[in-house]
Design a protein around this motif. Structure first.
Motif, mmCIF file in Angstrom:
data_model
loop_
_atom_site.group_PDB
_atom_site.id
_atom_site.type_symbol
_atom_site.label_atom_id
_atom_site.label_comp_id
_atom_site.label_asym_id
_atom_site.label_seq_id
_atom_site.Cartn_x
_atom_site.Cartn_y
_atom_site.Cartn_z
ATOM 1 N N THR A 1 5.759 -6.948 -9.871
ATOM 2 C CA THR A 1 4.879 -6.208 -8.964
ATOM 3 C C THR A 1 3.992 -7.221 -8.256
ATOM 4 O OG1 THR A 1 4.909 -4.245 -10.348
ATOM 5 C CG2 THR A 1 3.016 -4.511 -8.874
ATOM 6 N N HIS A 2 3.717 -6.995 -6.971
ATOM 7 C CA HIS A 2 2.946 -7.986 -6.228
ATOM 8 C C HIS A 2 2.229 -7.333 -5.030
ATOM 9 C CE1 HIS A 2 6.964 -7.709 -4.446
ATOM 10 N NE2 HIS A 2 6.414 -8.058 -3.276
ATOM 11 N N PHE A 3 1.296 -8.070 -4.495
ATOM 12 C CA PHE A 3 0.650 -7.701 -3.230
ATOM 13 C C PHE A 3 1.317 -8.473 -2.093
ATOM 14 C CE2 PHE A 3 -3.019 -6.107 -5.653
ATOM 15 C CZ PHE A 3 -3.356 -4.995 -4.899
ATOM 16 N N GLN A 4 1.485 -7.761 -0.964
ATOM 17 C CA GLN A 4 1.930 -8.448 0.252
ATOM 18 C C GLN A 4 0.922 -8.144 1.355
ATOM 19 O OE1 GLN A 4 5.639 -7.277 2.260
ATOM 20 N NE2 GLN A 4 6.051 -9.449 2.628
ATOM 21 N N HIS A 5 0.405 -9.187 1.935
ATOM 22 C CA HIS A 5 -0.575 -9.065 3.015
ATOM 23 C C HIS A 5 0.076 -9.548 4.314
ATOM 24 C CE1 HIS A 5 -3.392 -8.664 -0.291
ATOM 25 N NE2 HIS A 5 -3.033 -9.879 -0.732
ATOM 26 N N THR A 6 -0.219 -8.845 5.426
ATOM 27 C CA THR A 6 0.307 -9.255 6.735
ATOM 28 C C THR A 6 -0.808 -9.338 7.753
ATOM 29 O OG1 THR A 6 0.795 -6.980 7.417
ATOM 30 C CG2 THR A 6 2.552 -8.176 6.300
ATOM 31 N N ALA A 7 -0.642 -10.245 8.698
ATOM 32 C CA ALA A 7 -1.566 -10.385 9.828
ATOM 33 C C ALA A 7 -0.736 -10.724 11.060
ATOM 34 C CB ALA A 7 -2.600 -11.473 9.564
ATOM 35 N N GLY A 8 -0.939 -9.962 12.136
ATOM 36 C CA GLY A 8 -0.155 -10.234 13.340
ATOM 37 C C GLY A 8 -0.561 -9.377 14.516
ATOM 38 N N LEU A 9 0.219 -9.496 15.556
ATOM 39 C CA LEU A 9 -0.026 -8.741 16.782
ATOM 40 C C LEU A 9 0.832 -7.488 16.812
ATOM 41 C CD1 LEU A 9 -0.101 -11.631 19.396
ATOM 42 C CD2 LEU A 9 -2.062 -10.408 18.433
ATOM 43 N N THR A 10 0.277 -6.428 17.379
ATOM 44 C CA THR A 10 0.995 -5.171 17.542
ATOM 45 C C THR A 10 1.031 -4.806 19.021
ATOM 46 O OG1 THR A 10 0.380 -4.355 15.363
ATOM 47 C CG2 THR A 10 1.037 -2.713 16.987
ATOM 48 N N GLY B 1 -2.882 -5.020 20.111
ATOM 49 C CA GLY B 1 -3.877 -5.049 19.053
ATOM 50 C C GLY B 1 -3.570 -6.113 18.017
ATOM 51 N N PHE B 2 -4.566 -6.397 17.196
ATOM 52 C CA PHE B 2 -4.423 -7.328 16.076
ATOM 53 C C PHE B 2 -4.452 -6.507 14.800
ATOM 54 C CE2 PHE B 2 -6.463 -10.082 12.833
ATOM 55 C CZ PHE B 2 -5.463 -11.047 12.737
ATOM 56 N N SER B 3 -3.410 -6.672 13.958
ATOM 57 C CA SER B 3 -3.246 -5.799 12.792
ATOM 58 C C SER B 3 -3.304 -6.590 11.490
ATOM 59 C CB SER B 3 -1.910 -5.058 12.866
ATOM 60 O OG SER B 3 -1.861 -4.239 14.001
ATOM 61 N N LEU B 4 -4.011 -6.000 10.511
ATOM 62 C CA LEU B 4 -4.076 -6.509 9.145
ATOM 63 C C LEU B 4 -3.623 -5.406 8.202
ATOM 64 C CD1 LEU B 4 -7.612 -8.182 9.279
ATOM 65 C CD2 LEU B 4 -5.418 -9.382 9.368
ATOM 66 N N GLU B 5 -2.785 -5.767 7.197
ATOM 67 C CA GLU B 5 -2.354 -4.777 6.206
ATOM 68 C C GLU B 5 -2.228 -5.421 4.841
ATOM 69 O OE1 GLU B 5 0.188 -1.304 8.507
ATOM 70 O OE2 GLU B 5 1.207 -2.646 7.087
ATOM 71 N N SER B 6 -2.563 -4.637 3.829
ATOM 72 C CA SER B 6 -2.354 -5.049 2.437
ATOM 73 C C SER B 6 -1.579 -3.956 1.743
ATOM 74 C CB SER B 6 -3.689 -5.274 1.716
ATOM 75 O OG SER B 6 -4.322 -6.439 2.198
ATOM 76 N N THR B 7 -0.488 -4.355 1.082
ATOM 77 C CA THR B 7 0.390 -3.389 0.438
ATOM 78 C C THR B 7 0.591 -3.777 -1.032
ATOM 79 O OG1 THR B 7 1.551 -3.011 2.514
ATOM 80 C CG2 THR B 7 2.650 -2.288 0.492
ATOM 81 N N TYR B 8 0.385 -2.827 -1.883
ATOM 82 C CA TYR B 8 0.630 -3.017 -3.320
ATOM 83 C C TYR B 8 2.058 -2.575 -3.601
ATOM 84 C CZ TYR B 8 0.101 -2.411 -8.406
ATOM 85 O OH TYR B 8 0.245 -2.484 -9.773
ATOM 86 N N LYS B 9 2.923 -3.537 -3.931
ATOM 87 C CA LYS B 9 4.328 -3.243 -4.158
ATOM 88 C C LYS B 9 4.592 -3.149 -5.661
ATOM 89 C CE LYS B 9 6.238 -5.070 0.133
ATOM 90 N NZ LYS B 9 7.264 -5.944 0.739
ATOM 91 N N LYS B 10 4.641 -1.932 -6.117
ATOM 92 C CA LYS B 10 4.807 -1.660 -7.547
ATOM 93 C C LYS B 10 6.285 -1.686 -7.926
ATOM 94 C CE LYS B 10 4.074 -0.264 -11.763
ATOM 95 N NZ LYS B 10 3.596 -1.231 -12.768
ATOM 96 N N SER B 11 6.636 -2.616 -8.832
ATOM 97 C CA SER B 11 8.009 -2.743 -9.320
ATOM 98 C C SER B 11 8.145 -2.054 -10.665
ATOM 99 C CB SER B 11 8.376 -4.230 -9.456
ATOM 100 O OG SER B 11 9.556 -4.383 -10.207
ATOM 101 N N PHE B 12 9.332 -1.489 -10.915
ATOM 102 C CA PHE B 12 9.584 -0.848 -12.206
ATOM 103 C C PHE B 12 10.614 -1.628 -13.029
ATOM 104 C CE2 PHE B 12 8.059 2.418 -9.350
ATOM 105 C CZ PHE B 12 7.038 2.978 -10.103
ATOM 106 N N GLY B 13 10.857 -2.895 -12.678
ATOM 107 C CA GLY B 13 11.780 -3.737 -13.435
ATOM 108 C C GLY B 13 11.029 -4.659 -14.387
#
Length: 480
Positions: free
Chosen positions: A207-216, A180-192
């Motif tokens: 704090t930042h967003f990390q987005h990924t796209a790839g094969l699974t 499959g082809f996978s897309l993900e968006s993750t909100y990485k909340k930092s407390f520093g």
């Protein structure tokens, strides 16, 4: 080298920990591809916190940091009920760091007060673990797989590092059961702290967003027999089979799995546990002694055409009822006297039932024997026959042969001439001579007996010549 070690550490962690689950058939999934890091969400500004966090999410050119290579790797394992647990390692380079100045007059600042600067090509490493819930079964799709996930991780940002809480969402489009082809968006909340001493261009723990796209790739499903049915669902995991039979084989294609088929290599009937019945007599060929000819269960599938209890193969008269003792043929009555040959003591001579199939001696025959007996002539004082007597003896023999089971007594008598003793002996010898002749000419000795009465039973007076002639006689009498 220091940064490379960090990435190798992250990769080892990924490959050694059980993670995301995709489904129960293929519990493992490996994903790899590119990731993008967007630092704008923690820059501040905006009309409100939502605007500050989520505005310009797809400003890829200005805000996204993308390393042009495979930059993330994740491993996942299914844990049941649509949940999976996974861990991911990622690497990136931060060349775009978004900050908020609030003054569009500052060089490099856009109309909303945001400025993008390079903080020094900072290396980025992330190690993250998460629990994901898939909605694929809920929407009953085999292709579209939306999901939500929550987890946490640890981020190395240049020389700094910090922990994060990671909610996010994803979408996988399955090309096949395993790819499959996978897309993900993750909100990485930092407390520093985001900045050092208020400097908007020095990132500490953003704090930042990390987005990924790839094969699974899903894997791990065990199919020992290679029939396309996983062992956990395969009722016959060691032998290749069919899906409609839960992985069990049906070698002969008769709709009965081999394990329940008494004749797995030959197409057969369900009523006979998968065995054929060539002659259609309801008896499986393997149990049928006559598989090509319809027969009876009582005879192991062999026929008994005449119904006499003897199979046709063993019946010498298969179309005519007869007893077993006569090989299935009816007993004959050769002479037609109503007494079967097996019970007929005279099977070739017509007789009576009362006399066991033998003819009964008629009065006429008895009379003839009596007359013939009186005309047997002996030499004087001897037991030898006169020549003319042989014709009489032949006639007697013929009559006795007509009645093969009748028994006769030959009686010898004399006149009174001579002594009693000599007359007794002579009468016995003459009776025995007649028996001897008859036996020599085919009469069974068991049917004959002889007795001599000497002069004791005269039938006429011994005082006259004529009377003495009558007393010198031989009688043939029927023994009843």
């Amino acid at each position: 080298m220091k940064h490379l070690n960090k990435f190798l550490f992250a990769a080892i962690m990924v490959m050694s920990i059980s993670s995301y689950a995709q489904d129960s058939n293929n519990p493992w999934a490996l994903s790899f591809g590119v990731n993008a890091v967007d630092t704008k969400t923690d820059a501040g500004g905006g009309h409100n916190s939502v605007d500050a966090t989520f505005s310009q999410p797809f400003d890829i050119k200005n805000n996204w940091n993308i390393l042009p290579s495979v930059s993330y790797l994740s491993l996942s394992r299914y844990v049941g009920d649509n949940f999976s647990f996974g861990i991911q390692g990622s690497i990136n380079k931060i060349t775009k760091f978004v900050s908020f100045t609030g003054d569009s007059r500052i060089a490099g600042t856009d109309s909303r007060g945001y400025r993008v600067t390079n903080p020094g090509d900072l290396m980025y490493y992330g190690i993250d673990a998460s629990v994901k819930y898939s909605f694929m079964n809920l929407i009953k799709s085999k292709v579209i797989d939306p999901s939500l996930h929550i987890g946490g991780g640890y981020t190395f940002f240049g020389d700094n590092s910090f922990g994060t809480v990671n909610p996010g969402l994803g979408l996988t489009l399955w090309f096949s059961e395993n790819v499959g082809f996978s897309l993900e968006s993750t909100y990485k909340k930092s407390f520093g702290d985001r900045n050092v001493y208020g400097s908007v261009e020095t990132p500490i723990a953003p704090t930042h967003f990390q987005h990924t796209a790839g094969l699974t790739f899903k894997f791990g499903g065990k199919d020992t027999d290679g029939d396309g049915i996983y062992d956990k669902d395969d009722a016959c995991p060691e032998v290749a089979g069919l899906k409609q039979f839960n992985g069990c084989p049906d070698t002969d294609g008769d709709g009965i799995i081999d394990g329940s088929d008494a004749c797995p290599d030959v197409f057969g009937l369900a009523a006979l546990n998968g065995c054929p019945d060539t002659d259609g007599d309801g008896i499986a060929d393997k149990d049928d002694a006559c598989p090509e000819v319809a027969g009876l269960a009582a005879f192991k599938g062999c026929p008994d055409t005449d119904g006499d209890g003897i199979t046709d193969a063993s019946d010498k008269c298969p179309t005519v009822k007869g007893p077993k003792e006569n090989a299935g043929c009816p007993w004959p009555d050769t002479d037609g006297d109503g007494v079967l040959d097996k019970d007929d003591k005279c099977p070739d001579v017509k007789g009576t039932v009362a006399n066991n199939g033998c003819p009964e001696v008629s009065n006429e025959a008895i009379l003839k024997l009596s007359e013939y007996g009186k005309t047997i002539l002996f030499d004087s004082g001897k037991s030898t026959f006169q020549k003319q007597t042989y014709t009489v003896l032949q006639s007697i023999t013929s009559i006795l042969k007509e009645y093969p089971t009748a028994k006769f007594s030959i009686e010898g008598h004399t006149d009174s001439d001579g002594s009693n003793a000599s007359n007794q002996t002579l009468s016995e010898n003459r009776a025995a001579a007649v028996v001897g002749y008859l036996v020599e000419n085919g009469i069974d000795s068991s049917r004959l007996s002889s007795v001599g009465y000497g002069e004791t039973k005269p039938i006429a007076s011994n005082k006259t010549k004529a009377g003495k002639a009558l007393n010198r006689r031989t009688e043939v009498n029927l023994v009843k």
